[in-house]
Design a protein around this motif. Sequence first.
Motif, PDB file in Angstrom:
ATOM      1  N   ARG A 452      -0.611  -5.730   2.064  1.00  0.00           N
ATOM      2  CA  ARG A 452      -0.526  -5.834   3.565  1.00  0.00           C
ATOM      3  C   ARG A 452       0.798  -5.333   3.843  1.00  0.00           C
ATOM      4  NH1 ARG A 452      -3.776 -10.420   2.609  1.00  0.00           N
ATOM      5  NH2 ARG A 452      -5.711 -10.488   3.306  1.00  0.00           N
ATOM      6  N   ASP A 453       0.917  -4.765   5.059  1.00  0.00           N
ATOM      7  CA  ASP A 453       2.322  -4.356   5.701  1.00  0.00           C
ATOM      8  C   ASP A 453       2.976  -5.534   6.213  1.00  0.00           C
ATOM      9  OD1 ASP A 453       1.236  -4.703   7.958  1.00  0.00           O
ATOM     10  OD2 ASP A 453       0.963  -2.418   8.544  1.00  0.00           O
ATOM     11  N   ALA A 454       4.117  -5.255   6.717  1.00  0.00           N
ATOM     12  CA  ALA A 454       4.916  -6.341   7.229  1.00  0.00           C
ATOM     13  C   ALA A 454       4.312  -7.003   8.551  1.00  0.00           C
ATOM     14  CB  ALA A 454       6.397  -5.838   7.862  1.00  0.00           C
ATOM     15  N   GLN A 455       3.444  -6.218   9.155  1.00  0.00           N
ATOM     16  CA  GLN A 455       2.531  -6.908  10.251  1.00  0.00           C
ATOM     17  C   GLN A 455       1.288  -7.467   9.752  1.00  0.00           C
ATOM     18  OE1 GLN A 455       3.950  -3.585  10.528  1.00  0.00           O
ATOM     19  NE2 GLN A 455       5.978  -4.514  11.206  1.00  0.00           N
ATOM     20  N   GLY A 456       0.876  -7.562   8.580  1.00  0.00           N
ATOM     21  CA  GLY A 456      -0.068  -8.242   8.011  1.00  0.00           C
ATOM     22  C   GLY A 456      -1.113  -7.486   8.036  1.00  0.00           C
ATOM     23  N   THR A 457      -1.159  -6.124   8.189  1.00  0.00           N
ATOM     24  CA  THR A 457      -2.218  -5.151   8.443  1.00  0.00           C
ATOM     25  C   THR A 457      -2.840  -4.852   6.997  1.00  0.00           C
ATOM     26  OG1 THR A 457      -1.580  -4.331  10.457  1.00  0.00           O
ATOM     27  CG2 THR A 457      -3.270  -3.006   9.100  1.00  0.00           C
ATOM     28  N   TYR A 458      -4.103  -4.836   6.541  1.00  0.00           N
ATOM     29  CA  TYR A 458      -4.375  -4.528   5.374  1.00  0.00           C
ATOM     30  C   TYR A 458      -4.272  -3.199   5.139  1.00  0.00           C
ATOM     31  CZ  TYR A 458      -7.817  -4.073   1.530  1.00  0.00           C
ATOM     32  OH  TYR A 458      -8.549  -3.593   0.286  1.00  0.00           O
ATOM     33  N   LYS A 459      -3.685  -3.010   3.697  1.00  0.00           N
ATOM     34  CA  LYS A 459      -3.652  -1.453   3.427  1.00  0.00           C
ATOM     35  C   LYS A 459      -3.985  -1.321   2.269  1.00  0.00           C
ATOM     36  CE  LYS A 459      -1.018   0.039   6.728  1.00  0.00           C
ATOM     37  NZ  LYS A 459      -1.163   1.063   7.691  1.00  0.00           N
ATOM     38  N   GLY A 460      -4.806  -2.284   1.378  1.00  0.00           N
ATOM     39  CA  GLY A 460      -5.256  -1.717   0.254  1.00  0.00           C
ATOM     40  C   GLY A 460      -5.312  -2.834  -0.759  1.00  0.00           C
ATOM     41  N   CYS A 461      -5.687  -2.610  -2.049  1.00  0.00           N
ATOM     42  CA  CYS A 461      -5.817  -3.491  -2.828  1.00  0.00           C
ATOM     43  C   CYS A 461      -5.523  -3.113  -4.428  1.00  0.00           C
ATOM     44  CB  CYS A 461      -7.326  -3.987  -3.202  1.00  0.00           C
ATOM     45  SG  CYS A 461      -7.796  -4.942  -4.643  1.00  0.00           S
ATOM     46  N   LEU A 462      -4.592  -4.030  -4.919  1.00  0.00           N
ATOM     47  CA  LEU A 462      -4.054  -3.596  -6.042  1.00  0.00           C
ATOM     48  C   LEU A 462      -4.618  -4.521  -7.511  1.00  0.00           C
ATOM     49  CD1 LEU A 462      -1.755  -2.257  -7.821  1.00  0.00           C
ATOM     50  CD2 LEU A 462      -0.243  -4.389  -7.436  1.00  0.00           C
ATOM     51  N   GLU A 463      -5.121  -3.712  -8.074  1.00  0.00           N
ATOM     52  CA  GLU A 463      -5.905  -4.243  -9.373  1.00  0.00           C
ATOM     53  C   GLU A 463      -4.678  -4.542 -10.531  1.00  0.00           C
ATOM     54  OE1 GLU A 463      -9.869  -3.596 -11.985  1.00  0.00           O
ATOM     55  OE2 GLU A 463      -8.421  -2.053 -12.539  1.00  0.00           O
ATOM     56  N   VAL A 464      -4.675  -5.493 -11.481  1.00  0.00           N
ATOM     57  CA  VAL A 464      -3.609  -5.554 -12.435  1.00  0.00           C
ATOM     58  C   VAL A 464      -4.280  -6.119 -13.599  1.00  0.00           C
ATOM     59  CG1 VAL A 464      -1.272  -6.742 -13.154  1.00  0.00           C
ATOM     60  CG2 VAL A 464      -1.651  -5.981 -10.907  1.00  0.00           C
ATOM     61  N   SER A 465      -4.585  -5.422 -14.635  1.00  0.00           N
ATOM     62  CA  SER A 465      -5.266  -5.818 -15.722  1.00  0.00           C
ATOM     63  C   SER A 465      -4.061  -6.023 -17.073  1.00  0.00           C
ATOM     64  CB  SER A 465      -6.300  -5.128 -16.165  1.00  0.00           C
ATOM     65  OG  SER A 465      -7.104  -4.820 -15.053  1.00  0.00           O
ATOM     66  N   GLN A 466      -4.197  -6.972 -17.828  1.00  0.00           N
ATOM     67  CA  GLN A 466      -3.345  -7.559 -18.981  1.00  0.00           C
ATOM     68  C   GLN A 466      -4.075  -7.940 -20.097  1.00  0.00           C
ATOM     69  OE1 GLN A 466      -0.128  -9.753 -17.803  1.00  0.00           O
ATOM     70  NE2 GLN A 466       1.241  -9.118 -19.701  1.00  0.00           N
ATOM     71  N   ASP A 467      -3.712  -7.501 -21.183  1.00  0.00           N
ATOM     72  CA  ASP A 467      -4.261  -7.976 -22.268  1.00  0.00           C
ATOM     73  C   ASP A 467      -3.081  -9.183 -22.847  1.00  0.00           C
ATOM     74  OD1 ASP A 467      -4.910  -8.877 -25.002  1.00  0.00           O
ATOM     75  OD2 ASP A 467      -4.787  -6.881 -26.101  1.00  0.00           O
ATOM     76  N   VAL A 468      -3.456 -10.618 -22.705  1.00  0.00           N
ATOM     77  CA  VAL A 468      -2.628 -11.556 -22.997  1.00  0.00           C
ATOM     78  C   VAL A 468      -3.102 -12.327 -24.197  1.00  0.00           C
ATOM     79  CG1 VAL A 468      -2.311 -11.733 -20.419  1.00  0.00           C
ATOM     80  CG2 VAL A 468      -4.293 -13.147 -21.442  1.00  0.00           C
ATOM     81  N   THR A 469      -3.724 -11.752 -25.093  1.00  0.00           N
ATOM     82  CA  THR A 469      -4.076 -12.297 -26.304  1.00  0.00           C
ATOM     83  C   THR A 469      -2.768 -12.792 -27.028  1.00  0.00           C
ATOM     84  OG1 THR A 469      -5.920 -10.831 -26.624  1.00  0.00           O
ATOM     85  CG2 THR A 469      -5.280 -12.007 -28.505  1.00  0.00           C
TER      86      THR A 469
END
Length: 485
Positions: A452-469
């Motif tokens: 979201r931006d500084a005004q709280g407007t939705y700007k998208g989605c970030l996917e974060v994937s990690q191998d934590v073995t």
Amino acid sequence: MNPIEKKKNTEISPKLKVVDLLQEHPFLEETLVSLSAHFRMLKNPIMRKTVGRFATLDDAAGMSKIPINDLITKLQTAIQIHDPMQAAQANSGQKQQEETLKKIIRDLHNGATVDEAKHRFKVLAKEVDASQIAVLEQSLISEGMPPEEIARLCDLHAEVFKEGLSNAGPLQVKDDHPIYNYLRENREAERICRNISSLLNVIGLSSEKMLFEKRRLDLLLMLKNLSHINLHYTRKENQVFPFLEKHKITGPSKVMWMVHDEIRQQMKACIITVESGTGLENLAKVQTLLRSILDMIYKEEHILFPMCQDVFSDEDWRGVKKGENEIALAWFAPTENFSLSPSSFEAPMGTLPLDTGALTLEQIRLIFSNLPVDLSFVDENDEVQFYSAGPERIFPRSPGVIGRNVKNCHPPKSLHAVEEILREFRAGRKSISEFWITIQSKFLHIRYFAIRDAQGTYKGCLEVSQDVTHIRSLQGERRLLDWNS
């Protein structure tokens, strides 16, 4: 003046009074006037006898908006042009004093007593300013003395020069200045130290273990409250020291950081001791901790902060102030509205300005390509706009996915979860969603973040994937470098 009598060579420092400067170097009046219209008042005899009598060069720099270092450099240059021989004599005298002070410190490290060092210092000079201490420590480090050795005896350095440093008087800053909050924290730390010291005195009056057990929780709570001073030290390390380094002052910050770490270790040991209930015979550890913290307060207010006042520009102080919101204060909320002119930061040519710095496109590409996580970004229209191309991606991606609707990038069996996540993010009801799964003996952690931006407007989605073995398999601690494991 007798022809063979040497001229007095007053050191030009931030605390030098304007009237004393002009008495020794009358020609500098024109130099000051040429630097700023504010100095025209010096031509008025009444103003010169009143304002000029009490104002220091530090005051003059603040009034004219000229950084104190720049003002001193311009005055020194003017003296050198007007009287090269006198300038050379002054420089030679200052160098000789620095060498003598360094010898006092070296002898202290080689076993000389504090009283002996104090006596030699008193004979040499009545006062010393913070910048000289910094120059001494940095010079000793550059000559080969390890920072660890200077840190080991830095309390004795301050003790030797204490009388001279104390002549400078208390720091004077406005309540919206970054130093003000450090001073507030110091006063609070002193208050907590006094309370702990009083409690130690009560416990120490009796050898009864029962009394210690009765007051142990009180002592533990006080120590944990005092441990918030770590935020104070962390801000110094991340917000003050970098600006000293910008001005080529590195020695004092290296030494002070080592002392911070010693205090952190002392704090941890004291809390463990009191928590375990074995503290009655180890209360001396707590007293040592209190002395270390109080000594650090003295060094900050008589060496570090006066030196910062001498060398930092308004732009530097803005950077220091910003750290209050990034790292937070110990015990207090940050003060707002630092009264300096707006920031004029400009990103270097060829870089993109960011909130916390500036990077070239090549640097951005390299960072994304070497992150130990997979990133994918979907915009507010649910279209894939970016994915990181790391060497070992967990989930395969190809350029053909760019511009594709994210709903078409997932198998039907998981589509309902994707739609729900995006719906909740867009509505503002949720901001994070996470999953963890095992695939071919790899334990994968998958997280989704609403952007979201500084005004709280939705700007998208970030996917974060990690191998934590590997991360899940870690045990204990590793504090030393080991390339072989």
